[in-house]
Design an enzyme around this catalytic site. Sequence first.
Site, PDB file in Angstrom:
ATOM      1  N   GLY A 230      -1.308   4.511  -2.718  1.00 54.94           N
ATOM      2  CA  GLY A 230      -0.321   5.448  -3.224  1.00 54.94           C
ATOM      3  C   GLY A 230       1.103   4.917  -3.190  1.00 54.94           C
ATOM      4  O   GLY A 230       1.361   3.761  -2.871  1.00 54.94           O
TER       5      GLY A 230
ATOM      6  N   THR B  24       6.036   8.910  -0.185  1.00 56.95           N
ATOM      7  CA  THR B  24       5.930  10.317   0.174  1.00 56.95           C
ATOM      8  C   THR B  24       6.779  10.606   1.400  1.00 56.95           C
ATOM      9  O   THR B  24       7.319   9.704   2.040  1.00 56.95           O
ATOM     10  CB  THR B  24       4.469  10.742   0.406  1.00 56.95           C
ATOM     11  N   TYR B  25       6.887  11.909   1.682  1.00 58.83           N
ATOM     12  CA  TYR B  25       7.660  12.376   2.829  1.00 58.83           C
ATOM     13  C   TYR B  25       6.742  13.110   3.795  1.00 58.83           C
ATOM     14  O   TYR B  25       5.843  13.846   3.379  1.00 58.83           O
ATOM     15  CB  TYR B  25       8.774  13.328   2.365  1.00 58.83           C
ATOM     16  N   HIS B  26       6.969  12.897   5.091  1.00 60.62           N
ATOM     17  CA  HIS B  26       6.294  13.673   6.137  1.00 60.62           C
ATOM     18  C   HIS B  26       7.352  14.276   7.046  1.00 60.62           C
ATOM     19  O   HIS B  26       8.416  13.684   7.256  1.00 60.62           O
ATOM     20  CB  HIS B  26       5.369  12.788   6.981  1.00 60.62           C
TER      21      HIS B  26
ATOM     22  N   GLY C 294      -3.544   9.925   0.624  1.00 58.47           N
ATOM     23  CA  GLY C 294      -3.381   8.480   0.547  1.00 58.47           C
ATOM     24  C   GLY C 294      -4.279   7.855   1.596  1.00 58.47           C
ATOM     25  O   GLY C 294      -4.158   8.172   2.782  1.00 58.47           O
TER      26      GLY C 294
ATOM     27  N   GLY D 156      -4.974   9.399   5.253  1.00 57.80           N
ATOM     28  CA  GLY D 156      -5.653  10.644   4.917  1.00 57.80           C
ATOM     29  C   GLY D 156      -4.833  11.574   4.054  1.00 57.80           C
ATOM     30  O   GLY D 156      -4.527  11.262   2.907  1.00 57.80           O
TER      31      GLY D 156
ATOM     32  N   CYS E 124       5.339  10.638  -4.673  1.00 59.32           N
ATOM     33  CA  CYS E 124       4.187   9.929  -5.244  1.00 59.32           C
ATOM     34  C   CYS E 124       4.498   9.342  -6.620  1.00 59.32           C
ATOM     35  O   CYS E 124       3.597   9.060  -7.395  1.00 59.32           O
ATOM     36  CB  CYS E 124       2.968  10.847  -5.322  1.00 59.32           C
TER      37      CYS E 124
END
Length: 204
Positions: free
Chosen positions: A63, A66-68, A131, A142, A160
């Site tokens: 992928g 992204t943000y976490h 991802g 995951g 993404c």
Amino acid sequence: EAHELQKELTAKRKADEIPDTFLLLQHPHVITLGQGADRTNILADEAMRVRLGVELHETGRGGDVTYHGPGQLVGYPIIKLLPGRQDIRRYVRDIQEVLIRTARDFSVEAEPRGGEYVGVWVGDDKLAAIGIRISRWVTMHGFALNVATDLSYFQLIVPCGIRNHGVTSLEKLLGHPVEMRLVIESAQRHFGEIFNRQLVDGGV
């Protein structure tokens, strides 16, 4: 820290030193880059990231960017796929189904999408990102399910690499708070159903 833990557990699972493991956690504010990441999809410069307390890390997952962050349930299955399930597309579909069933427990109807839109969606907005990495049929990385996530942080990136769609969360869709503990219990239950596993608290 979570990435190093994953690598350690993955090595042990490949060596059959531990059973299948399913990590469920929340990250501090962080932007992660997958193997196919385009750095132009990071919209916040270093100064802004420092000011907001957002770290930046490269990972080995598939992928893009992204943000976490807090309020987001992140799941990292570290499981050995048996011969009958050694199919990457099936594995992704199974993860999607876990997330769809979890969302349905909270009266949210989500749906899967393929191609560049891998994840779980409600209308034109992404509710959960997926991802993964699979090596010798042991899984790593995951999903990230937005429960009570501060969605403004997604403005720091092109999530993404998809510019024409937004992101959403269970709380935004429902219009009221959602207890993370209940979402965790739901995700655990459906993961066990889909992957035919009996989950026990491993205390990791």
